[in-house]
Design a protein around this motif. Structure first.
Motif, PDB file in Angstrom:
ATOM      1  N   LEU A 107       0.844  -1.192   0.000  1.00 34.63           N
ATOM      2  CA  LEU A 107       0.000   0.000   0.000  1.00 34.63           C
ATOM      3  C   LEU A 107       0.880   1.244   0.000  1.00 34.63           C
ATOM      4  O   LEU A 107       2.044   1.193   0.422  1.00 34.63           O
ATOM      5  N   PRO A 108       0.360   2.384  -0.459  1.00 29.49           N
ATOM      6  CA  PRO A 108       1.144   3.627  -0.465  1.00 29.49           C
ATOM      7  C   PRO A 108       1.577   4.042   0.940  1.00 29.49           C
ATOM      8  O   PRO A 108       0.906   3.736   1.927  1.00 29.49           O
ATOM      9  N   ASP A 109       2.678   4.760   1.020  1.00 29.97           N
ATOM     10  CA  ASP A 109       3.188   5.222   2.310  1.00 29.97           C
ATOM     11  C   ASP A 109       2.171   6.081   3.044  1.00 29.97           C
ATOM     12  O   ASP A 109       2.113   6.055   4.276  1.00 29.97           O
ATOM     13  N   GLU A 110       1.369   6.847   2.299  1.00 24.78           N
ATOM     14  CA  GLU A 110       0.376   7.722   2.919  1.00 24.78           C
ATOM     15  C   GLU A 110      -0.646   6.919   3.722  1.00 24.78           C
ATOM     16  O   GLU A 110      -1.078   7.345   4.797  1.00 24.78           O
ATOM     17  N   VAL A 111      -1.012   5.747   3.208  1.00 23.69           N
ATOM     18  CA  VAL A 111      -1.975   4.889   3.908  1.00 23.69           C
ATOM     19  C   VAL A 111      -1.372   4.396   5.222  1.00 23.69           C
ATOM     20  O   VAL A 111      -2.021   4.438   6.273  1.00 23.69           O
ATOM     21  N   PHE A 112      -0.133   3.933   5.148  1.00 32.36           N
ATOM     22  CA  PHE A 112       0.540   3.457   6.364  1.00 32.36           C
ATOM     23  C   PHE A 112       0.746   4.596   7.365  1.00 32.36           C
ATOM     24  O   PHE A 112       0.666   4.382   8.584  1.00 32.36           O
ATOM     25  N   LYS A 113       0.981   5.810   6.870  1.00 32.95           N
ATOM     26  CA  LYS A 113       1.180   6.953   7.755  1.00 32.95           C
ATOM     27  C   LYS A 113      -0.098   7.270   8.521  1.00 32.95           C
ATOM     28  O   LYS A 113      -0.067   7.490   9.737  1.00 32.95           O
ATOM     29  N   ILE A 114      -1.236   7.289   7.818  1.00 32.56           N
ATOM     30  CA  ILE A 114      -2.516   7.550   8.480  1.00 32.56           C
ATOM     31  C   ILE A 114      -2.822   6.447   9.486  1.00 32.56           C
ATOM     32  O   ILE A 114      -3.293   6.710  10.593  1.00 32.56           O
ATOM     33  N   PHE A 115      -2.557   5.200   9.090  1.00 26.23           N
ATOM     34  CA  PHE A 115      -2.810   4.061   9.982  1.00 26.23           C
ATOM     35  C   PHE A 115      -1.990   4.199  11.258  1.00 26.23           C
ATOM     36  O   PHE A 115      -2.499   3.981  12.375  1.00 26.23           O
ATOM     37  N   ALA A 116      -0.722   4.581  11.116  1.00 28.01           N
ATOM     38  CA  ALA A 116       0.152   4.751  12.282  1.00 28.01           C
ATOM     39  C   ALA A 116      -0.335   5.889  13.169  1.00 28.01           C
ATOM     40  O   ALA A 116      -0.345   5.772  14.395  1.00 28.01           O
ATOM     41  N   ASN A 117      -0.749   6.999  12.559  1.00 28.96           N
ATOM     42  CA  ASN A 117      -1.258   8.128  13.336  1.00 28.96           C
ATOM     43  C   ASN A 117      -2.530   7.756  14.091  1.00 28.96           C
ATOM     44  O   ASN A 117      -2.715   8.142  15.253  1.00 28.96           O
ATOM     45  N   CYS A 148      -3.863  -3.263  -4.492  1.00 38.61           N
ATOM     46  CA  CYS A 148      -3.214  -4.146  -3.528  1.00 38.61           C
ATOM     47  C   CYS A 148      -3.851  -5.530  -3.562  1.00 38.61           C
ATOM     48  O   CYS A 148      -3.153  -6.551  -3.564  1.00 38.61           O
ATOM     49  N   GLY A 149      -5.188  -5.567  -3.609  1.00 38.34           N
ATOM     50  CA  GLY A 149      -5.895  -6.846  -3.666  1.00 38.34           C
ATOM     51  C   GLY A 149      -5.555  -7.620  -4.928  1.00 38.34           C
ATOM     52  O   GLY A 149      -5.373  -8.848  -4.886  1.00 38.34           O
ATOM     53  N   THR A 150      -5.448  -6.903  -6.040  1.00 36.04           N
ATOM     54  CA  THR A 150      -5.093  -7.551  -7.308  1.00 36.04           C
ATOM     55  C   THR A 150      -3.694  -8.134  -7.255  1.00 36.04           C
ATOM     56  O   THR A 150      -3.450  -9.262  -7.694  1.00 36.04           O
ATOM     57  N   MET A 151      -2.744  -7.375  -6.685  1.00 34.48           N
ATOM     58  CA  MET A 151      -1.362  -7.841  -6.584  1.00 34.48           C
ATOM     59  C   MET A 151      -1.256  -9.071  -5.683  1.00 34.48           C
ATOM     60  O   MET A 151      -0.552 -10.037  -5.999  1.00 34.48           O
TER      61      MET A 151
END
Length: 203
Positions: free
Chosen positions: A113-123, A192-195
């Motif tokens: 997933l994009p870094d932005e998604v992981f950043k929001i998840f971490a926040n 991500c699901g496709t990959m």
């Protein structure tokens, strides 16, 4: 799978012991012993101990042993708060000081997933750990003054919260955060699901 179940056993022992004896010091004694045994079994089977298991073992020893030696149940009640605050601080340090998102580091290869998604998840989880720590303080020490419950009833409620309540809240919060992220970044999750599907087919 066995190791995952092994990590749950000390919590079950703690919960059952308290519910049958109403003795938090005795329940703490058993969870300390069972955590040490569980860690030893994990090492015998895998020749290593996971970092999370080491962290949890250190936490239970740090709060469990003083509880047992001083026979003060209040000490073990701080464990949930301190652990949550440490996790929140760790996320802050990795995210904003070291500039490395721990979720992206741990899950990035398996879940692209994009870094932005992981950043929001971490926040989101940084906030969750702080709130969970504060909630534990309220449940552990302030229920009798806030609600019409006795000290014994408050302690019983805290044991239930510590044993499974916090985990349920964590699970529900994760679903909410994932739902929000999937709505905000539908394309990223679709790709991500496709990959992941293609990788599974190739295997």
């Amino acid at each position: 799978m066995f190791l995952k179940l092994l990590q749950v056993v000390p919590v079950v022992i703690f919960f059952v012991c308290y519910k049958t004896t109403n003795d938090l010091v005795l329940a703490t004694t058993l969870i300390v012993i069972s955590c040490v045994i569980a860690s030893a079994i994990e090492y015998v089977l895998t020749k290593t101990i996971s970092r999370m298991q080491i962290f949890m073992l250190v936490a239970i020893l740090a709060f469990g042993l003083p509880t047992i030696l001083l026979k003060d149940p209040a000490i073990i009640k701080w464990k949930v708060t301190v652990v949550n605050f440490i996790l929140a601080l760790a996320l802050f340090v990795f995210q904003y000081i070291l500039k490395k998102n721990p979720f992206a580091y741990l899950l990035g290869k398996e879940i692209p997933l994009p870094d932005e998604v992981f950043k929001i998840f971490a926040n989101c989880y940084m906030v969750f750990f702080v709130l969970a720590g504060l909630l534990n303080i309220v449940i552990a020490f302030y229920l009798p003054s806030l609600f019409d419950v006795t000290e014994a009833q408050a302690e019983d409620i805290w044991v239930s919260y510590k044993s499974y309540g916090n985990a349920i809240i964590n699970f529900v919060y994760t679903l909410i955060v994932l739902g929000y992220l999937m709505k905000k970044y539908p394309k990223a999750f679709s790709e991500c699901g496709t990959m992941l599907k293609n990788d599974k087919n190739q295997k």
